[in-house]
Design an enzyme around this catalytic site. Structure first.
Site: not given
Ligand code: 4NP
Length: 158
Positions: A14, A17, A20-21
């Site tokens: 993403c 970081n 989302r990721s």
């Protein structure tokens, strides 16, 4: 047909970081190991940008994972060239991520670059960035999407 349970190498990307990721990484790892009991997978996450390198996830992401009893232990790092040789799948969260990943990709590589949302059985393609939200509802939604996509991706490997 039996499920292809051979361990794969999966990298979630993403922008920063920190939202989302790392959620996608933690949820996917939990589904692979705890829910499905699979072994031999390599799972990580990384950022397009360098702003948050070395930092842990956003506190709302941490709270959301705690609420669902999913371990999350990640320090932000930036996507690097070697990742394109080290991972079988590189998943982005939105179209901008995919464009940025493709821009950073070396001319020849075998990594499959896809939207993680492609594997959502509910067909919600984009995992929207909740970073600028005033509350944590977007983080809960991100968790739910990542759970569906994690199961959907594993189900697709048949
Ligand atoms: P993420 O969210 O890409 O899901 O980690 C963001 C985190 C930080 C920023 C943007 C998005 N930022 O602009 O600093």
């Amino acid at each position: 047909m039996a499920q292809d349970t051979k361990g794969k190498r999966v990298l979630f990307i993403c922008l920063g970081n920190i939202c989302r990721s790392p959620i996608a990484e933690a949820v996917f790892q939990w589904v692979v190991e705890e829910e499905r009991g699979l072994e031999g997978w390599e799972i990580d996450s990384a950022a397009i940008g360098s702003w948050h390198v070395g930092l842990g996830p956003d506190r709302r992401a941490v709270q959301t994972m705690k609420k669902h009893n999913i371990p999350m232990n990640h320090k932000a790092r930036q996507l690097k060239r070697a990742d394109f040789g080290n991972y079988d799948y590189i998943f982005g969260m939105d179209h901008e991520n995919i464009e940025d990943i493709e821009t950073k990709a070396p001319p020849a590589h075998e990594a499959i670059i896809e939207l993680f949302g492609k594997y959502d059985p509910q067909k919600e393609l984009i995992i929207r960035d909740p970073y600028y939200d005033d509350d944590d509802a977007g983080f809960e939604k991100c968790y739910q999407q990542c759970l569906r996509c994690s199961r959907g991706f594993l189900d697709s490997l048949k």
